[in-house]
Write a protein that holds these residues in place. Structure first.
Motif, mmCIF file in Angstrom:
data_model
loop_
_atom_site.group_PDB
_atom_site.id
_atom_site.type_symbol
_atom_site.label_atom_id
_atom_site.label_comp_id
_atom_site.label_asym_id
_atom_site.label_seq_id
_atom_site.Cartn_x
_atom_site.Cartn_y
_atom_site.Cartn_z
ATOM 1 N N LYS A 1 0.860 -1.180 0.000
ATOM 2 C CA LYS A 1 0.000 0.000 0.000
ATOM 3 C C LYS A 1 0.902 1.237 0.000
ATOM 4 C CE LYS A 1 -4.014 -0.506 2.216
ATOM 5 N NZ LYS A 1 -5.023 -0.860 3.245
ATOM 6 N N ASP A 2 0.755 2.104 0.964
ATOM 7 C CA ASP A 2 1.603 3.303 0.973
ATOM 8 C C ASP A 2 2.589 3.285 2.127
ATOM 9 O OD1 ASP A 2 -0.249 3.528 2.960
ATOM 10 O OD2 ASP A 2 -0.792 5.627 2.557
ATOM 11 N N VAL A 3 2.890 2.092 2.637
ATOM 12 C CA VAL A 3 3.770 1.953 3.789
ATOM 13 C C VAL A 3 5.046 1.217 3.378
ATOM 14 C CG1 VAL A 3 4.031 1.048 6.122
ATOM 15 C CG2 VAL A 3 1.799 1.902 5.352
ATOM 16 N N THR A 4 6.197 1.806 3.690
ATOM 17 C CA THR A 4 7.493 1.183 3.424
ATOM 18 C C THR A 4 8.209 0.944 4.751
ATOM 19 O OG1 THR A 4 7.693 2.275 1.276
ATOM 20 C CG2 THR A 4 9.722 1.424 2.271
ATOM 21 N N ARG A 5 8.615 -0.313 4.978
ATOM 22 C CA ARG A 5 9.298 -0.674 6.214
ATOM 23 C C ARG A 5 10.441 -1.636 5.886
ATOM 24 N NH1 ARG A 5 6.809 0.437 11.047
ATOM 25 N NH2 ARG A 5 7.946 -1.277 12.015
ATOM 26 N N PRO A 6 11.464 -1.687 6.743
ATOM 27 C CA PRO A 6 12.583 -2.601 6.495
ATOM 28 C C PRO A 6 12.187 -4.054 6.675
ATOM 29 C CG PRO A 6 12.824 -1.522 8.625
ATOM 30 C CD PRO A 6 11.666 -0.857 7.941
ATOM 31 N N LEU A 7 12.840 -4.917 5.899
ATOM 32 C CA LEU A 7 12.562 -6.355 5.957
ATOM 33 C C LEU A 7 13.849 -7.108 5.660
ATOM 34 C CD1 LEU A 7 10.319 -8.601 6.085
ATOM 35 C CD2 LEU A 7 10.335 -8.532 3.584
ATOM 36 N N ALA A 8 14.101 -8.179 6.410
ATOM 37 C CA ALA A 8 15.238 -9.056 6.160
ATOM 38 C C ALA A 8 14.720 -10.444 5.802
ATOM 39 C CB ALA A 8 16.146 -9.134 7.384
ATOM 40 N N ILE A 9 15.300 -11.036 4.751
ATOM 41 C CA ILE A 9 14.882 -12.360 4.269
ATOM 42 C C ILE A 9 16.089 -13.293 4.324
ATOM 43 C CG2 ILE A 9 13.888 -13.655 2.356
ATOM 44 C CD1 ILE A 9 12.861 -10.919 1.267
ATOM 45 N N ASP A 10 15.940 -14.412 4.998
ATOM 46 C CA ASP A 10 16.993 -15.426 5.030
ATOM 47 C C ASP A 10 16.787 -16.397 3.876
ATOM 48 O OD1 ASP A 10 18.079 -14.255 7.219
ATOM 49 O OD2 ASP A 10 17.419 -15.766 8.654
ATOM 50 N N LEU A 11 17.842 -16.627 3.103
ATOM 51 C CA LEU A 11 17.769 -17.439 1.897
ATOM 52 C C LEU A 11 18.821 -18.538 1.915
ATOM 53 C CD1 LEU A 11 17.564 -14.501 -0.655
ATOM 54 C CD2 LEU A 11 15.670 -16.019 -0.078
ATOM 55 N N GLU A 12 18.521 -19.619 1.222
ATOM 56 C CA GLU A 12 19.504 -20.669 0.981
ATOM 57 C C GLU A 12 19.726 -20.793 -0.516
ATOM 58 O OE1 GLU A 12 20.427 -25.406 1.895
ATOM 59 O OE2 GLU A 12 18.644 -24.438 2.722
ATOM 60 N N PHE A 13 20.988 -20.825 -0.916
ATOM 61 C CA PHE A 13 21.333 -20.997 -2.318
ATOM 62 C C PHE A 13 21.186 -22.475 -2.680
ATOM 63 C CE2 PHE A 13 24.897 -21.811 -5.402
ATOM 64 C CZ PHE A 13 24.252 -21.276 -6.511
ATOM 65 N N ASN A 14 20.348 -22.769 -3.676
ATOM 66 C CA ASN A 14 20.065 -24.156 -4.061
ATOM 67 C C ASN A 14 20.967 -24.677 -5.169
ATOM 68 O OD1 ASN A 14 18.060 -24.495 -2.175
ATOM 69 N ND2 ASN A 14 16.409 -23.887 -3.563
ATOM 70 N N GLY A 15 21.797 -23.806 -5.743
ATOM 71 C CA GLY A 15 22.709 -24.260 -6.776
ATOM 72 C C GLY A 15 22.497 -23.553 -8.097
ATOM 73 N N SER A 16 23.279 -23.950 -9.081
ATOM 74 C CA SER A 16 23.199 -23.376 -10.418
ATOM 75 C C SER A 16 23.233 -24.500 -11.437
ATOM 76 C CB SER A 16 24.364 -22.412 -10.669
ATOM 77 O OG SER A 16 25.603 -23.109 -10.604
ATOM 78 N N ALA A 17 22.664 -24.249 -12.622
ATOM 79 C CA ALA A 17 22.628 -25.265 -13.672
ATOM 80 C C ALA A 17 22.316 -24.603 -15.003
ATOM 81 C CB ALA A 17 21.584 -26.325 -13.363
ATOM 82 N N THR A 18 22.655 -25.290 -16.092
ATOM 83 C CA THR A 18 22.264 -24.874 -17.434
ATOM 84 C C THR A 18 21.083 -25.731 -17.861
ATOM 85 O OG1 THR A 18 24.530 -24.250 -17.978
ATOM 86 C CG2 THR A 18 23.010 -24.589 -19.814
ATOM 87 N N ASP A 19 19.945 -25.096 -18.193
ATOM 88 C CA ASP A 19 18.757 -25.881 -18.538
ATOM 89 C C ASP A 19 18.827 -26.368 -19.993
ATOM 90 O OD1 ASP A 19 17.916 -23.797 -20.245
ATOM 91 O OD2 ASP A 19 16.575 -22.929 -18.748
ATOM 92 N N VAL A 20 17.781 -27.069 -20.423
ATOM 93 C CA VAL A 20 17.794 -27.696 -21.750
ATOM 94 C C VAL A 20 17.774 -26.672 -22.879
ATOM 95 C CG1 VAL A 20 16.737 -29.824 -20.932
ATOM 96 C CG2 VAL A 20 15.275 -27.937 -21.693
ATOM 97 N N TYR A 21 17.439 -25.418 -22.559
ATOM 98 C CA TYR A 21 17.421 -24.367 -23.571
ATOM 99 C C TYR A 21 18.713 -23.552 -23.562
ATOM 100 C CZ TYR A 21 12.480 -25.533 -23.371
ATOM 101 O OH TYR A 21 11.286 -26.206 -23.367
ATOM 102 N N GLY A 22 19.659 -23.960 -22.740
ATOM 103 C CA GLY A 22 20.931 -23.260 -22.671
ATOM 104 C C GLY A 22 20.956 -22.085 -21.723
ATOM 105 N N ASN A 23 19.879 -21.891 -20.943
ATOM 106 C CA ASN A 23 19.844 -20.798 -19.977
ATOM 107 C C ASN A 23 20.643 -21.162 -18.728
ATOM 108 O OD1 ASN A 23 17.939 -19.143 -21.460
ATOM 109 N ND2 ASN A 23 16.357 -20.595 -20.832
ATOM 110 N N GLU A 24 21.435 -20.234 -18.253
ATOM 111 C CA GLU A 24 22.138 -20.424 -16.987
ATOM 112 C C GLU A 24 21.230 -19.960 -15.857
ATOM 113 O OE1 GLU A 24 26.301 -19.176 -16.845
ATOM 114 O OE2 GLU A 24 26.138 -18.755 -18.984
ATOM 115 N N ARG A 25 20.939 -20.869 -14.929
ATOM 116 C CA ARG A 25 19.994 -20.593 -13.862
ATOM 117 C C ARG A 25 20.649 -20.693 -12.485
ATOM 118 N NH1 ARG A 25 14.430 -21.028 -14.892
ATOM 119 N NH2 ARG A 25 13.946 -21.537 -17.066
#
Length: 205
Positions: free
Chosen positions: A136-160
């Motif tokens: 809405k019209d409210v901005t507040r700080p936020l922290a997000i904890d994430l885990e990196f799941n890895g990287s790969a090249t898909d069947v279309y050649g995209n690096e993910r």
């Protein structure tokens, strides 16, 4: 160690002055700009309903960008936009109520945004990204904890790359205060909401 350590090991070279660490080419290769693939990503929430069960929902329409720095995780950034009208809890009447002025007021405030201001490695493949969440019209700080799941090249050649994580907020902090009292005590909707993120992003040329 740098960002995305799971898929790589650091190399070392020995010089006359001793052993000097060098940046792993695989780790360096992940540095760059990425676009979130909404078709293979999910942004959702869980909230306690009627004091006894949980309601889960997602936002089907979202977009965002990441900049990842393999050498210095603190220089990584993220920006995400979510279309409020795309909220989906599996019950049409409930979704309509969430879009209404009682909650998100999607007509007046169609987009929820997150813009990162800092990033840090917590250890191993765990990271924390901090920033500003606007609802809405409210901005507040936020922290997000994430885990990196890895990287790969898909069947279309995209690096993910892939990440998943979560955080909790009090919806009242963003002006989402609607509720209803229950006859047996308590309220219809908890103030505490868990936000979840399952992100697949494609590297840009």
């Amino acid at each position: 160690m740098g960002l995305f350590t799971r898929r790589s090991q650091q190399n070392t070279t020995t010089a006359a002055a001793g052993t000097v660490s060098t940046l792993d080419p695989a780790l360096a290769a992940l540095t760059g700009d990425y676009v979130i693939d909404a078709a293979h990503s999910s942004i959702g929430f869980t909230v306690r309903h009627a004091m006894v069960t949980n309601v889960r929902g997602t936002f089907a329409e979202h977009q965002g960008t990441l900049h990842l720095d393999g050498a210095d995780p603190a220089r990584s950034t993220a920006a995400i936009e979510v279309r409020i009208a795309s909220v989906d809890t599996g019950i049409a009447d409930r979704d309509t109520h969430l879009r209404s002025g009682d909650f998100f007021d999607a007509e007046a405030y169609p987009v929820m945004t997150f813009r990162s201001t800092a990033a840090q490695q917590l250890g191993g493949d765990r990271y924390r990204i901090s920033g500003d969440l606007t609802i809405k019209d409210v901005t507040r700080p936020l922290a997000i904890d994430l885990e990196f799941n890895g990287s790969a090249t898909d069947v279309y050649g995209n690096e993910r790359v892939g990440f998943e994580g979560s955080t909790e907020i009090l919806r009242s902090d963003w002006g989402l205060t609607w509720n209803a009292a229950l006859e047996a005590g308590g309220v219809m909707v908890s103030d505490r909401v868990k936000l979840t993120f399952d992100i697949s992003a494609i590297k840009q040329a």
